[in-house]
Design a protein around this motif. Structure first.
Motif, PDB file in Angstrom:
ATOM      1  N   GLN A   4       7.585  -6.354   7.954  1.00 21.76           N
ATOM      2  CA  GLN A   4       6.524  -5.586   8.598  1.00 21.76           C
ATOM      3  C   GLN A   4       5.425  -5.297   7.579  1.00 21.76           C
ATOM      4  N   GLN A   5       5.448  -5.997   6.474  1.00 17.88           N
ATOM      5  CA  GLN A   5       4.509  -5.747   5.388  1.00 17.88           C
ATOM      6  C   GLN A   5       3.074  -6.049   5.809  1.00 17.88           C
ATOM      7  N   ASP A   6       2.897  -7.021   6.680  1.00 19.04           N
ATOM      8  CA  ASP A   6       1.550  -7.450   7.038  1.00 19.04           C
ATOM      9  C   ASP A   6       0.980  -6.721   8.247  1.00 19.04           C
ATOM     10  N   LEU A   7       1.737  -5.761   8.747  1.00 20.48           N
ATOM     11  CA  LEU A   7       1.270  -4.983   9.879  1.00 20.48           C
ATOM     12  C   LEU A   7      -0.035  -4.283   9.514  1.00 20.48           C
ATOM     13  N   TYR A   9      -2.996  -1.630   9.316  1.00 21.25           N
ATOM     14  CA  TYR A   9      -3.125  -0.185   9.465  1.00 21.25           C
ATOM     15  C   TYR A   9      -3.873   0.099  10.753  1.00 21.25           C
ATOM     16  N   CYS A  48       6.368   0.593  11.614  1.00 16.31           N
ATOM     17  CA  CYS A  48       6.466  -0.434  10.558  1.00 16.31           C
ATOM     18  C   CYS A  48       7.869  -0.522   9.961  1.00 16.31           C
ATOM     19  N   HIS A  50       9.236   1.112   7.673  1.00 14.54           N
ATOM     20  CA  HIS A  50       9.385   1.504   6.273  1.00 14.54           C
ATOM     21  C   HIS A  50       9.822   2.960   6.210  1.00 14.54           C
ATOM     22  N   HIS A  97      -0.390  -1.458   3.745  1.00 12.51           N
ATOM     23  CA  HIS A  97      -0.725  -2.165   4.970  1.00 12.51           C
ATOM     24  C   HIS A  97      -2.184  -2.625   4.916  1.00 12.51           C
ATOM     25  N   ALA A 100      -5.697  -0.481   5.299  1.00 15.80           N
ATOM     26  CA  ALA A 100      -5.363   0.937   5.192  1.00 15.80           C
ATOM     27  C   ALA A 100      -6.410   1.694   4.378  1.00 15.80           C
ATOM     28  N   CYS A 106       1.095   3.226   7.744  1.00 15.00           N
ATOM     29  CA  CYS A 106       0.570   2.222   8.675  1.00 15.00           C
ATOM     30  C   CYS A 106      -0.309   2.846   9.741  1.00 15.00           C
TER      31      CYS A 106
END
Ligand SMILES: [Zn+2]
Ligand SMILES: [Zn+2]
Length: 118
Positions: A4-7, A9, A48, A50, A97, A100, A106
């Motif tokens: 989910q790193q590329d989600l 913001y 996300c 995290h 994100h 961001a 996020c």
């Protein structure tokens, strides 16, 4: 569903996240469970996924709002009775994100119902 790193913001809240977060959140009442002054909510962000931590002060506003010690004491006493609070948690995960900017997390927010002293 693992990365989910590329989600991006995005400031967003979704009622469907509330029960998800309620099932995974860990709630800490400080300094103790019968008279909390701070609620600390930690757990995975439902958007996300995290890990994020949110601290909700219950009595800090007493100083800001009042100039009289009497009112401050009343507020303090009220905050230390049995009670409940709808805590709005805003994602503040440590992942970066995209888009961001200066913000943490996020952009997701959700509401957790917390009770104490019952
Ligand atoms: Zn995140
Ligand atoms: Zn998040």
């Amino acid at each position: 569903m693992t990365d989910q790193q590329d989600l991006l913001y995005r400031v967003e809240s979704d009622p469907a996240w509330n029960p998800v977060a309620a099932g995974t959140a860990r709630v800490g009442l400080h300094p103790d469970e019968t008279a909390p002054e701070v609620i600390v909510v930690s757990g995975p962000c439902p958007r996300c996924r995290h890990e994020t931590v949110h601290a909700e002060p219950l009595v800090a506003y007493a100083d800001a709002l009042t100039r009289t010690g009497l009112l401050a004491r009343l507020l303090l006493r009220r905050a230390t009775e049995a009670g409940s609070r709808e805590v709005e948690v805003i994602c503040a995960c440590s992942a970066v994100h995209p888009e961001a900017g200066e913000h943490k997390g996020c952009g997701a927010s959700w509401v957790l119902h917390v009770e104490w002293g019952v």
